[in-house]
Design a protein around this motif. Structure first.
Motif, PDB file in Angstrom:
ATOM      1  N   SER A  43     -45.196   1.858  24.807  1.00  0.00           N
ATOM      2  CA  SER A  43     -45.069   2.232  26.212  1.00  0.00           C
ATOM      3  C   SER A  43     -43.610   2.373  26.601  1.00  0.00           C
ATOM      4  O   SER A  43     -42.713   1.813  25.955  1.00  0.00           O
ATOM      5  CB  SER A  43     -45.741   1.184  27.107  1.00  0.00           C
ATOM      6  N   VAL A  44     -43.385   3.133  27.661  1.00  0.00           N
ATOM      7  CA  VAL A  44     -42.054   3.228  28.240  1.00  0.00           C
ATOM      8  C   VAL A  44     -41.645   1.879  28.813  1.00  0.00           C
ATOM      9  O   VAL A  44     -40.515   1.427  28.658  1.00  0.00           O
ATOM     10  CB  VAL A  44     -42.025   4.314  29.329  1.00  0.00           C
ATOM     11  N   LEU A  45     -42.602   1.220  29.471  1.00  0.00           N
ATOM     12  CA  LEU A  45     -42.383  -0.086  30.076  1.00  0.00           C
ATOM     13  C   LEU A  45     -43.742  -0.730  30.257  1.00  0.00           C
ATOM     14  O   LEU A  45     -44.727  -0.044  30.568  1.00  0.00           O
ATOM     15  CB  LEU A  45     -41.665   0.069  31.424  1.00  0.00           C
ATOM     16  N   SER A  46     -43.817  -2.025  30.056  1.00  0.00           N
ATOM     17  CA  SER A  46     -45.087  -2.732  30.205  1.00  0.00           C
ATOM     18  C   SER A  46     -45.693  -2.473  31.577  1.00  0.00           C
ATOM     19  O   SER A  46     -45.042  -2.648  32.602  1.00  0.00           O
ATOM     20  CB  SER A  46     -44.868  -4.239  30.017  1.00  0.00           C
ATOM     21  N   GLY A  47     -46.948  -2.041  31.585  1.00  0.00           N
ATOM     22  CA  GLY A  47     -47.633  -1.725  32.825  1.00  0.00           C
ATOM     23  C   GLY A  47     -47.626  -0.261  33.169  1.00  0.00           C
ATOM     24  O   GLY A  47     -48.487   0.217  33.908  1.00  0.00           O
ATOM     25  N   VAL A  48     -46.650   0.495  32.664  1.00  0.00           N
ATOM     26  CA  VAL A  48     -46.606   1.937  32.881  1.00  0.00           C
ATOM     27  C   VAL A  48     -47.640   2.586  31.971  1.00  0.00           C
ATOM     28  O   VAL A  48     -47.650   2.369  30.769  1.00  0.00           O
ATOM     29  CB  VAL A  48     -45.204   2.505  32.610  1.00  0.00           C
ATOM     30  N   SER A  49     -48.501   3.400  32.554  1.00  0.00           N
ATOM     31  CA  SER A  49     -49.680   3.853  31.840  1.00  0.00           C
ATOM     32  C   SER A  49     -49.398   4.918  30.794  1.00  0.00           C
ATOM     33  O   SER A  49     -50.183   5.080  29.862  1.00  0.00           O
ATOM     34  CB  SER A  49     -50.710   4.393  32.843  1.00  0.00           C
ATOM     35  N   TYR A  50     -48.348   5.686  30.916  1.00  0.00           N
ATOM     36  CA  TYR A  50     -48.164   6.816  30.012  1.00  0.00           C
ATOM     37  C   TYR A  50     -47.845   6.347  28.603  1.00  0.00           C
ATOM     38  O   TYR A  50     -46.863   5.656  28.375  1.00  0.00           O
ATOM     39  CB  TYR A  50     -47.075   7.742  30.532  1.00  0.00           C
ATOM     40  N   PRO A  51     -48.687   6.733  27.623  1.00  0.00           N
ATOM     41  CA  PRO A  51     -48.501   6.237  26.262  1.00  0.00           C
ATOM     42  C   PRO A  51     -47.389   6.972  25.519  1.00  0.00           C
ATOM     43  O   PRO A  51     -47.170   8.168  25.717  1.00  0.00           O
ATOM     44  CB  PRO A  51     -49.862   6.510  25.606  1.00  0.00           C
ATOM     45  N   VAL A  52     -46.690   6.242  24.686  1.00  0.00           N
ATOM     46  CA  VAL A  52     -45.754   6.807  23.720  1.00  0.00           C
ATOM     47  C   VAL A  52     -46.454   6.732  22.369  1.00  0.00           C
ATOM     48  O   VAL A  52     -46.630   5.648  21.812  1.00  0.00           O
ATOM     49  CB  VAL A  52     -44.426   6.034  23.713  1.00  0.00           C
ATOM     50  N   VAL A  53     -46.902   7.860  21.856  1.00  0.00           N
ATOM     51  CA  VAL A  53     -47.744   7.892  20.664  1.00  0.00           C
ATOM     52  C   VAL A  53     -46.890   8.185  19.435  1.00  0.00           C
ATOM     53  O   VAL A  53     -46.238   9.223  19.353  1.00  0.00           O
ATOM     54  CB  VAL A  53     -48.853   8.952  20.812  1.00  0.00           C
ATOM     55  N   ARG A  54     -46.888   7.240  18.522  1.00  0.00           N
ATOM     56  CA  ARG A  54     -46.163   7.356  17.259  1.00  0.00           C
ATOM     57  C   ARG A  54     -44.710   7.772  17.474  1.00  0.00           C
ATOM     58  O   ARG A  54     -44.158   8.612  16.762  1.00  0.00           O
ATOM     59  CB  ARG A  54     -46.874   8.325  16.319  1.00  0.00           C
ATOM     60  N   GLY A  55     -44.091   7.176  18.489  1.00  0.00           N
ATOM     61  CA  GLY A  55     -42.667   7.382  18.733  1.00  0.00           C
ATOM     62  C   GLY A  55     -42.299   8.700  19.350  1.00  0.00           C
ATOM     63  O   GLY A  55     -41.110   9.017  19.453  1.00  0.00           O
ATOM     64  N   ALA A  56     -43.271   9.501  19.791  1.00  0.00           N
ATOM     65  CA  ALA A  56     -42.974  10.791  20.393  1.00  0.00           C
ATOM     66  C   ALA A  56     -42.701  10.632  21.880  1.00  0.00           C
ATOM     67  O   ALA A  56     -42.965   9.590  22.480  1.00  0.00           O
ATOM     68  CB  ALA A  56     -44.138  11.759  20.173  1.00  0.00           C
ATOM     69  N   SER A  57     -42.174  11.680  22.489  1.00  0.00           N
ATOM     70  CA  SER A  57     -41.972  11.678  23.934  1.00  0.00           C
ATOM     71  C   SER A  57     -43.311  11.560  24.640  1.00  0.00           C
ATOM     72  O   SER A  57     -44.322  12.085  24.161  1.00  0.00           O
ATOM     73  CB  SER A  57     -41.277  12.971  24.355  1.00  0.00           C
ATOM     74  N   PRO A  58     -43.380  10.867  25.792  1.00  0.00           N
ATOM     75  CA  PRO A  58     -44.651  10.777  26.519  1.00  0.00           C
ATOM     76  C   PRO A  58     -45.267  12.141  26.819  1.00  0.00           C
ATOM     77  O   PRO A  58     -46.489  12.289  26.809  1.00  0.00           O
ATOM     78  CB  PRO A  58     -44.266  10.038  27.799  1.00  0.00           C
ATOM     79  N   ALA A  59     -44.441  13.159  27.070  1.00  0.00           N
ATOM     80  CA  ALA A  59     -44.967  14.488  27.382  1.00  0.00           C
ATOM     81  C   ALA A  59     -45.511  15.207  26.159  1.00  0.00           C
ATOM     82  O   ALA A  59     -46.108  16.276  26.295  1.00  0.00           O
ATOM     83  CB  ALA A  59     -43.873  15.335  28.032  1.00  0.00           C
ATOM     84  N   SER A  60     -45.335  14.659  24.967  1.00  0.00           N
ATOM     85  CA  SER A  60     -45.859  15.286  23.754  1.00  0.00           C
ATOM     86  C   SER A  60     -47.326  14.975  23.524  1.00  0.00           C
ATOM     87  O   SER A  60     -47.942  15.551  22.627  1.00  0.00           O
ATOM     88  CB  SER A  60     -45.049  14.831  22.529  1.00  0.00           C
ATOM     89  N   THR A  61     -47.895  14.062  24.294  1.00  0.00           N
ATOM     90  CA  THR A  61     -49.307  13.719  24.174  1.00  0.00           C
ATOM     91  C   THR A  61     -50.110  14.514  25.191  1.00  0.00           C
ATOM     92  O   THR A  61     -49.762  14.563  26.359  1.00  0.00           O
ATOM     93  CB  THR A  61     -49.516  12.216  24.400  1.00  0.00           C
ATOM     94  N   GLY A  62     -51.186  15.133  24.717  1.00  0.00           N
ATOM     95  CA  GLY A  62     -52.012  15.959  25.588  1.00  0.00           C
ATOM     96  C   GLY A  62     -53.199  15.201  26.135  1.00  0.00           C
ATOM     97  O   GLY A  62     -53.818  14.401  25.436  1.00  0.00           O
ATOM     98  N   TYR A  63     -53.543  15.443  27.401  1.00  0.00           N
ATOM     99  CA  TYR A  63     -54.667  14.793  28.064  1.00  0.00           C
ATOM    100  C   TYR A  63     -55.734  15.850  28.369  1.00  0.00           C
ATOM    101  O   TYR A  63     -55.437  16.894  28.952  1.00  0.00           O
ATOM    102  CB  TYR A  63     -54.221  14.118  29.363  1.00  0.00           C
ATOM    103  N   TYR A  64     -56.960  15.553  27.974  1.00  0.00           N
ATOM    104  CA  TYR A  64     -58.058  16.492  28.164  1.00  0.00           C
ATOM    105  C   TYR A  64     -59.255  15.770  28.775  1.00  0.00           C
ATOM    106  O   TYR A  64     -59.460  14.573  28.551  1.00  0.00           O
ATOM    107  CB  TYR A  64     -58.482  17.111  26.834  1.00  0.00           C
ATOM    108  N   LEU A  65     -60.031  16.549  29.520  1.00  0.00           N
ATOM    109  CA  LEU A  65     -61.289  16.064  30.072  1.00  0.00           C
ATOM    110  C   LEU A  65     -62.329  17.136  29.803  1.00  0.00           C
ATOM    111  O   LEU A  65     -62.292  18.208  30.407  1.00  0.00           O
ATOM    112  CB  LEU A  65     -61.156  15.796  31.575  1.00  0.00           C
ATOM    113  N   ASP A  66     -63.225  16.864  28.855  1.00  0.00           N
ATOM    114  CA  ASP A  66     -64.212  17.864  28.418  1.00  0.00           C
ATOM    115  C   ASP A  66     -63.538  19.166  28.029  1.00  0.00           C
ATOM    116  O   ASP A  66     -64.005  20.261  28.351  1.00  0.00           O
ATOM    117  CB  ASP A  66     -65.247  18.117  29.513  1.00  0.00           C
TER     118      ASP A  66
END
Length: 891
Positions: free
Chosen positions: A260-283
């Motif tokens: 995480s960027v900071l404990s409690g901040v929801s945006y995940p840091v996946v495998r050391g990448a920038s938070p914006a590199s992770t895609g969010y999808y709904l159906d």
């Protein structure tokens, strides 16, 4: 003596996985139907012990095969050798309508009970008496689910039992009667009736379950594992994880590969990448922002979510234009039995959910939404912490609000189904004041999505076509110094279409094809306040078009030992008028099944993404294309082992090579000093090349790591997992060099730890459900990020100046320290109450019960340039603690 036979709900799926391959246009959720009892097999009470008065329940675990016949019978709980034997022999005569998954019969394991009751003989009445009729349904309190196989007994020996829908009909003597109703897993109930001759009484008898929402009665229909690194969470695993406020998407923060960027901040840091590199999808719909206010819940009501698929790396070919991980939320299939509704209220927000089927037309309507009242609770506290205002002035008011909505309409059309789905979200944070002399500023984020799709099941696959429209707004407003409010905002309008098709070409061979298209137009809207006339304009900023197509072939060897999935994706990027990019992406996944419990896996692929900011912003995904594309390749190897029937172990080793990164971070001092200042006027703002001109923020790098996940899925009244991630992420960077006396020596360059690199991350999750209580805890540990001046302080060491006086000395980032490690403990406690028609849950969910402070920087004090005195270093941090107390009613 008499025997009572009771059947239980499906408890554990034992085989026959669903065939819905990655890359296929699979249904949003696997259709699972439990077996239905079609032929009872009563057990006789053994005459040998008839006089001993032995009563009890013999619990069996039996295998129901694809034909509905009973195979293996195992005695789980014994009562008496004679009763145990009678139950086991009788169970062999049971017959079921076989369980199905996606319409195909599958073997399952169920629990079945025989209840033996020793009763004194009842003398037959001398003559028949007039009777009345009592008919109705036995159902569970709270859920209103029917209770099949319940037993009804009157004092005179009249008996009956319920059918598969919990319904019954009894002929009983007139007068005052007491009906005793019992069923396994429920407290026996007594119901008083006063009947007259010829009465026909319609009743509902509600039984109190011994265990509310028992984990072991949940059916899992997971898709077949074909990819390398997918982790799927479903149902209570999404809503009962401590520290997540009951929000499904926040549970992803506790999975391997995530920091995480900071404990409690929801945006995940996946495998050391920038938070914006992770895609969010709904159906399959791209969601621009996933969480409210960074610390809050997700923008989708929890009851809308059935499962979440998390791909930390090497996602399948249907996911494109993404350099990092993928979080894919799947909405729950609408229920067609009755109206379902829920409402909750906690310290931050309130929400509601309702789902109504229209059986006569095959229509389903689902509505949900939430609204916060954070400002009402937090504003008074924030205002008290502000200093006293100047005479004649007032302090600005604190603002922290959000809301979201979701609406879905589904209609059966022939063999297919049409779905209209709309959802949106709004966030507002900052301060406001009616007085233009008072300085105040707010930031707002708003989006809407509307999606129309048609799904047609095929014999061995599915066809889907859909279209989506969207509106996104990011705005900043400020006022002060007698200036009226000024607004600077980006407005994006988008529309897109997609189609995908999957079908089986032959035995062991499945083809998936798909395409998607996305058009986005971004405007910049500015109202610049001044003492004179305010400057206003709304001009086009950037127009981008994105299109992609993919093909994926799934091959299964005879015996299904090998699964090989070659895939290819081609994406086209265009920024009007003259920027075009083409991105070919070959991908490959291989799985080798060594027995029923052990598999090896491997995958590789090439991935691209447009330039990103720290978090996803409407304008960055479009206007940033003029700088080119980010390019990377990923390789992932691992193994999976079902150590026991209830324990799953997964290991992953990965390497990601980033050939080019374009990650703009406004908190990176190195990037900010490379920016070329531009004049603030209409001409510059309408030219993206003038608004954001970085002399060089492109880089390259790599990431590697090792992940372990030991997981106990839902069952046995508990679930949990233990995860460990070793992850390293580096970027090529330039940095300043200093000598031992803080004198500037020049510039250096090389590969350095990335700003979001956290080498070790450990999560331990456990939730246990008692009869009425649920108690859970989460232990989280992570090592610190590098102290390189990016969203933190820059490392300094004790030294002296040229005159020998003590001072803090800067060091090059190649020698930067790391921030201290962080440890926190989260807790969730819930109490369930069952009423006749609804369930009530009261819960306390606390993130960071230990009030631990995660160090985000150091303040270097003392010395000749630090205020004098002894050199001292002070940690800076904030104990982010979120206590959520709330109640939820479910109907």
């Amino acid at each position: 003596m008499r025997r009572q036979a009771i059947s239980l709900a499906l408890a554990l799926l034992a085989g026959g996985t669903a065939r819905a391959e990655e890359g296929a246009a699979a249904p949003a959720a696997v259709a699972v139907e439990p077996p239905q009892l079609v032929q009872e097999s009563p057990a006789r009470y053994p005459e040998a012990i008839a006089d001993q008065g032995v009563s009890g329940v013999v619990k069996l675990r039996i295998v129901v095969d694809e034909s509905g016949a009973v195979g293996t019978v195992e005695i789980v709980e014994r009562v008496h050798p004679e009763l145990d034997l009678a139950a086991a022999e009788a169970a062999k005569g049971l017959r079921f309508q076989a369980a199905t998954m996606d319409g195909k019969p599958v073997p399952v394991v169920i629990e079945y009970e025989y209840r033996f009751v020793a009763r004194p003989k009842v003398e037959a009445p001398a003559a028949p008496r007039p009777s009345a009729i009592v008919r109705g349904q036995v159902r569970s309190k709270g859920t209103r689910d029917p209770v099949p196989g319940a037993n009804l007994v009157l004092a005179d020996g009249t008996t009956g039992s319920t059918d598969g829908d919990g319904r019954f009909s009894l002929a009983v003597p007139e007068g005052e009667q007491v009906v005793e109703v019992s069923a396994p897993g429920f407290e026996a109930g007594k119901f008083h009736e006063k009947l007259k001759r010829g009465d026909e009484l319609e009743v509902i008898y509600s039984l109190d379950p011994l265990r509310l929402r028992p984990y072991e009665t949940i059916v899992h229909g997971e898709r077949e594992r074909t990819e390398v690194s997918r982790v799927t969470l479903s149902q209570e695993e999404l809503r009962e994880v401590p520290g997540t406020m009951g929000d499904p998407f926040r549970a992803v923060m506790l999975l391997p590969g995530v920091s995480s960027v900071l404990s409690g901040v929801s945006y995940p840091v996946v495998r050391g990448a920038s938070p914006a590199s992770t895609g969010y999808y709904l159906d399959g719909i791209r969601v621009p922002i996933l969480f409210h206010l960074f610390l809050g819940p997700a923008v989708v009501h929890p009851d809308f979510i059935d499962a979440i698929d998390f791909y930390p790396g090497t996602p399948p070919a249907q996911f494109g234009r993404q350099l990092g991980g993928v979080i894919d939320g799947r909405t729950a299939q609408p229920k067609d039995d009755r109206i379902h509704a829920s409402a909750y209220l906690d310290l931050l927000n309130a929400g509601g959910f309702v789902q109504a089927p229209v059986k006569s037309t095959g229509t389903s309507i689902t509505l949900a939404g939430r609204i916060s009242y954070s400002s009402l609770l937090l504003a008074p506290l924030a205002n008290r912490l502000q200093p006293d205002p100047l005479p004649g002035y007032s302090n600005p008011s604190f603002v922290l609000n959000f809301w979201d909505y979701q609406g879905r309409l589904e209609q059966q059309v022939g063999a297919g189904r049409v779905r209209l789905f709309a959802f949106g979200s709004s966030d507002l944070v900052g301060s406001e004041s009616p007085d233009p002399r008072v300085t105040a500023a707010t930031e707002s984020v708003l989006f809407h999505r509307g999606d129309l799709r048609y799904q047609l099941p095929l014999k061995d696959g599915q066809f889907e076509v859909g279209a989506t429209v969207g509106i996104d707004t990011l705005a900043f407003a400020s006022q002060g110094l007698d200036q009226p409010k000024s607004r600077f905002g980006f407005d994006e309008k988008s529309w897109g279409a997609r189609t995908n098709w999957t079908d089986q070409l032959g035995k062991g061979l499945t083809l998936s094809l798909g395409a998607d298209f996305d058009h986005r137009a971004v405007n910049v809207a500015i109202t610049a306040g001044s003492r004179g006339a305010a400057a206003q304009f709304n001009e086009p900023l950037a127009v981008g078009t994105f299109g992609g197509a993919f093909a994926q072939l799934l091959y299964k060897s005879p015996g299904e030992m090998w699964t090989v999935i070659p895939g290819f994706r081609l994406d086209a990027y265009r920024l009007d008028p003259d920027v075009s990019e083409l991105a070919p992406e070959p991908r490959l996944t291989v799985r080798c099944k060594l027995g029923d419990t052990f598999s090896l896996k491997g995958g590789a692929g090439v991935y691209h993404q447009q330039p990103t900011t720290l978090v996803q912003l409407p304008v960055a995904d479009v206007a940033g294309l003029r700088y080119g594309l980010q390019r990377g390749a990923q390789v992932d190897f691992g193994a999976e082992w079902k150590a026991l029937s209830s324990l799953h172990l997964s290991l992953d080793v990965y390497f990601s090579r980033l050939f080019q990164t374009l990650e703009f971070n406004p908190f990176d001092p190195e990037q900010m000093r490379n920016l070329t200042p531009q004049p603030f006027d209409k001409t510059s703002l309408s030219d993206p090349n003038s608004v954001l001109r970085a002399s060089d923020f492109a880089s390259d790098g790599y990431a590697y790591g090792f992940e372990v996940l030991l997981r106990h899925p839902l069952g046995g009244n508990w679930f949990g997992w233990l995860s460990y991630s070793l992850q390293r992420s580096v970027r090529y960077a330039h940095y300043d060099l200093y000598d031992a006396h803080d004198n500037y020596l020049g510039r250096g360059e090389g590969y350095l730890p990335y700003a979001f690199d956290q080498t070790h991350v450990v999560n331990a999750v456990l939730s246990y459900r008692f009869q009425r209580w649920t108690v859970g805890g989460v232990l989280h540990f992570n090592t610190g990020r590098p102290e390189t001046g990016i969203m933190t302080s820059s490392t300094m060491v004790e030294g002296t100046d040229d005159q020998g006086r003590p001072m803090w000395v800067r060091v090059g980032n190649q020698n930067a320290d790391r921030l201290p490690p962080f440890l926190r403990f989260d807790v969730r406690i819930a109490r369930s109450f069952a009423f006749d028609d609804f369930m009530l849950d009261a819960y306390l969910d606390v993130l960071n019960t230990t009030f631990s402070s995660e160090v985000i920087s150091f303040e270097y004090l003392g010395g000749v340039y630090g205020g004098g005195g002894q050199l001292r270093r002070t940690a800076q941090g904030l104990p982010i603690t979120l206590p959520i107390l709330g109640v939820k009613a479910s109907y």
